[in-house]
Write a protein that holds these residues in place. Sequence first.
Motif: not given
Length: 287
Positions: A43, A157, A51-52, A48, A74-75, A72, A78-80
């Motif tokens: 993305h 996404t 998403i947040l 991004s 975002d790195k 959460s 990868q979103i976790s």
Amino acid sequence: EVVDPEDLIKMRPLGHGSSGKVYLVQHKATEKLYALKVIQVKHEPSVSKQILTEVDILRRANSPYVVRCYGSGDKGGQISFVLEYMDRGSLANVLEKHKALGEPYLAEVARQVLNGLHYLHINKIVHRDIKPSNLLLNHKQEVKIADFGVSTILASTMAPCTSFVGTCAYMSPERFDPDSHGGIYSGYAADIWSLGLTLLECATGHCPFLSQGEKADWPKLMVAICYSDPPSAPADSSPEFKDFISKCLQKDPALRPRACSLLSHPFITKDNGSSVDLSVLLQSMSL
Ligand code: ATP
Ligand code: MG
């Protein structure tokens, strides 16, 4: 309670789906267990941000019938998500072990899921991906809705052709209609359809639109959902279960009852008092 994914230690994988992997993790300081869901996305920064925002909605949801999201990250694409750990797995796992569930169990599962849907719907959230693998259980005999909002995040996404991950087997007929585009009303009603289909799968042991062991085939499923009569409860079911299923699986979304009115349906209320014990189902489910 806010948990940073960076403060967690991976213990072992819990499962994986079409969108990513789920791990059992432990918080370094508190030693509490969580589930960490990791989703790979390609993305841009603008997406991004979106998403947040959606993650915020997810984090605000606070109901005993909805799996909590505690944080959460975002790195590196990868979103976790740090999720409440549900230690007896999903209804799909239960079905693998038990094949089919008796009506008292179905009613108790339905009651808890309807409470979760009622909570989401009054907060103007449509789940859009109700199915056995997204209904999780724990040793306290709680059934909770997982992955709400995640399907929306993913849809925004991913490339259009892959925007729907997983299966369309639980999608309601109106969702295939490019003109219907939901309307607020049919959005909520789509979740009711998916719940009806999920309960029917739990009653029979297989997804109503798929013959046993058959792999989901998009065009074939779509034709079946849109052009055949809605599936109904097995002939030997109770009249209450038959009626409950036929109310959920009406093709016209405007005719499907809301979650709150289904909570007072006789199928849900008839065993009230002799509260159903799900522990039999959960005994062999060690996770
Ligand atoms: P799909 O990606 O097609 O929607 P899915 O729902 O099975 O399928 P995931 O949501 O990635 O995929 O979940 C994979 C598995 O991980 C689930 O089936 C469940 O067994 C496990 N799982 C997910 N979330 C949790 C949780 N919070 N606690 C415990 N186990 C979980
Ligand atoms: Mg899931």
